[in-house]
Design an enzyme around this catalytic site. Structure first.
Site, PDB file in Angstrom:
ATOM      1  N   GLU A  48      -3.233   1.453  -6.161  1.00 10.70           N
ATOM      2  CA  GLU A  48      -2.726  -0.257  -5.974  1.00 10.70           C
ATOM      3  C   GLU A  48      -3.927  -1.264  -5.657  1.00 10.70           C
ATOM      4  OE1 GLU A  48       0.091  -1.241  -6.553  1.00 10.70           O
ATOM      5  OE2 GLU A  48       1.147   0.094  -6.922  1.00 10.70           O
ATOM      6  N   TYR A 131       1.926  -7.843  -1.278  1.00 10.20           N
ATOM      7  CA  TYR A 131       2.183  -6.799  -2.222  1.00 10.20           C
ATOM      8  C   TYR A 131       2.081  -5.475  -2.114  1.00 10.20           C
ATOM      9  CZ  TYR A 131       1.845  -4.565  -6.653  1.00 10.20           C
ATOM     10  OH  TYR A 131       1.704  -3.603  -7.695  1.00 10.20           O
ATOM     11  N   ASP A 149       4.791  -8.526  -7.944  1.00 14.69           N
ATOM     12  CA  ASP A 149       3.639  -8.959  -8.523  1.00 14.69           C
ATOM     13  C   ASP A 149       3.633  -9.832  -9.891  1.00 14.69           C
ATOM     14  OD1 ASP A 149       4.657  -7.163 -10.532  1.00 14.69           O
ATOM     15  OD2 ASP A 149       2.765  -5.763 -10.677  1.00 14.69           O
TER      16      ASP A 149
END
Length: 360
Positions: A48, A131, A149
Site C-alpha cells: 500500500e 486511505y 482512493d
C-alpha cells in the site's frame, strides 16, 4: 453529511463481490478470494505504501525485491536508512521510503513487531494516512473500513453521476462509499473496488458492458460515462531551472547526499546549483555554485522532470580533473557503476545526458 443512496445500487456490494470472486487480479501481496490463508499485514502495508501514486506494474519488482531482502518488519526496521533509500531509487516520492523505515521501527519498538489492527492505531504510525489505514485494516485484518482512493472516487462518481467536481466532492464520495461498504468481506470488497477501477471503470474508456455495477450506474445510463468524475481545473505547474555539475576524475564522478529532510531527502545526487524559476541560459552565472573549480563545459540540450508541484529543467555542466580531490562535501563514485548509485530518476536522467556521447 446525510446522503440518500439510490435503491438501485443497494445490492452493489453483493454484485461486486461475486464479480471479484471470478475476476480478482493475481498480485504478489494479495490473498486470493476464498483462500484459508490470512493476508500478511507486513506485505499489505508494504504494497500500500509503494502503490501510493504509483502503478501496479512499477511496484511489483520493487515489492518483490524488498520482500526478498527484508522479509519481515523487523528486518526492515534493522536496515540502515541509506540502504532502504538506495533500494527505493527510481520508485519516486522518496518521503515514502523514509516514512516506511520510520514506521517499521515504530512497529517493532512500540508494537512488538506486530501491526496494530485498528484504523486509529494505524493512523498514528509514520507515513500512514486515512486511505492507507483503512486499506490495511480491511485487507489485512478483515475490519469494515471505508477505503477511498482514486479508483473508488471514479467508480462512485459514475455510479451516482455526481455533479460536484473533485476535490470538493470527496466528502460526499466518502459518505456514499460508506453506505456501499459491506460488513462482511471488507478486505475483498476494497480490493474488488480497486480492480474494478483499474480494469473496467477506467478513466477514458470504461468497459460498461462487463461491469457488475452497470445496471445501477447513472453515468452509464447517461450514455457518456467517461464524463465522470468531474474535476476542478488544475493550477498550472511552475517550471524551475538548474545546472548540475558532472565532475569526473580517475574514472569516478563526484556525488553528494541531499539533506535528510525535504524533496529527495537523504538521496545521492549530482551536485547542482539552486533551482529557481530563472532559465539557466548559458549557465556561466551559476559556476560560483560549482563544487570545485574546473574547466566546465555546458553540454547542449538538457533534461526535464516533473515533480508533484513543479517541472524541473536541468542543464549539465561537464568538468574533468586529472586526479581526485577531497571536495568540501560529497563523495566519489565509479562512473561505470552510475546506474547502481541509487540516484533519483531526475539525477539519473542528468547522468545519462552527461554520458550520452559515450553511449551512442
Amino acid at each position: 453529511m446525510s446522503v440518500q443512496i439510490l435503491p438501485v445500487a443497494s445490492d452493489a456490494a453483493r454484485s461486486l463481490l461475486d464479480w471479484y470472486d471470478r475476476n480478482a487480479r493475481v498480485l504478489p501481496w494479495r490473498t486470493p478470494p476464498g483462500s484459508a490463508r490470512r493476508p500478511d499485514p507486513y506485505g499489505v502495508w508494504l504494497s500500500e505504501i509503494m502503490l501510493q501514486q504509483t502503478t501496479v506494474a512499477a511496484v511489483i519488482p520493487y515489492y518483490e525485491k524488498f520482500l526478498a531482502r527484508w522479509p519481515t518488519v523487523r528486518h526492515l526496521a534493522a536496515a540502515p536508512l541509506e540502504e532502504v533509500l538506495h533500494a527505493w531509487a527510481g520508485l519516486g516520492y522518496y518521503a515514502r521510503a523514509r516514512n516506511l523505515h520510520a514506521c517499521a521501527q515504530v512497529v517493532v519498538r512500540d508494537h512488538g513487531g506486530r501491526f496494530p489492527e485498528s484504523e486509529a492505531a494505524l493512523l498514528a504510525l509514520p507515513g500512514i494516512g486515512a486511505y492507507t489505514a483503512a486499506a490495511i485494516a480491511s485487507i489485512a485484518f478483515g475490519q469494515r473500513a471505508v477505503v477511498v482512493d482514486g479508483n473508488v472516487e471514479r467508480v462512485v462518481s459514475r455510479l451516482f453521476a455526481m455533479e460536484t467536481p473533485l476535490p470538493a466532492a470527496r466528502p460526499q464520495v466518502r459518505a456514499l462509499a460508506d453506505q456501499l461498504t459491506p460488513e462482511a468481506r471488507a478486505g475483498d470488497y476494497a480490493q474488488a473496488m480497486m480492480d474494478l477501477g483499474a480494469g473496467v471503470c477506467t478513466p477514458r474508456s470504461p468497459s460498461c458492458g462487463v461491469c457488475p455495477l452497470a445496471a445501477g450506474c447513472a453515468a452509464r445510463a447517461s450514455g457518456t460515462p467517461e464524463r465522470w468524475p468531474l474535476k476542478s481545473p488544475k493550477a498550472e505547474k511552475p517550471t524551475r531551472h538548474g545546472l548540475v555539475f558532472w565532475l569526473e576524475a580517475e574514472g569516478q564522478v563526484l556525488l553528494r547526499r541531499r539533506p535528510p529532510r525535504g524533496l529527495l531527502g537523504g538521496l545521492p545526487e549530482i551536485p547542482s546549483s539552486a533551482w529557481s524559476e530563472t532559465p539557466v541560459g548559458s549557465g556561466w552565472h551559476l559556476f560560483d555554485q560549482a563544487p570545485v573549480e574546473a574547466d566546465w563545459q555546458v553540454l547542449p540540450g538538457g533534461v526535464r522532470h516533473t515533480f508533484t508541484h513543479f517541472h524541473l529543467e536541468l542543464r549539465v555542466a561537464q568538468g574533468r580533473l586529472p586526479r581526485r580531490v577531497n571536495p568540501p562535501e560529497g563523495f566519489w563514485h565509479p562512473v561505470a557503476a552510475i546506474e547502481a548509485a541509487g540516484l533519483p530518476t531526475v539525477m539519473l536522467k542528468a547522468a545519462r545526458h552527461a554520458l550520452t556521447p559515450r553511449l551512442v
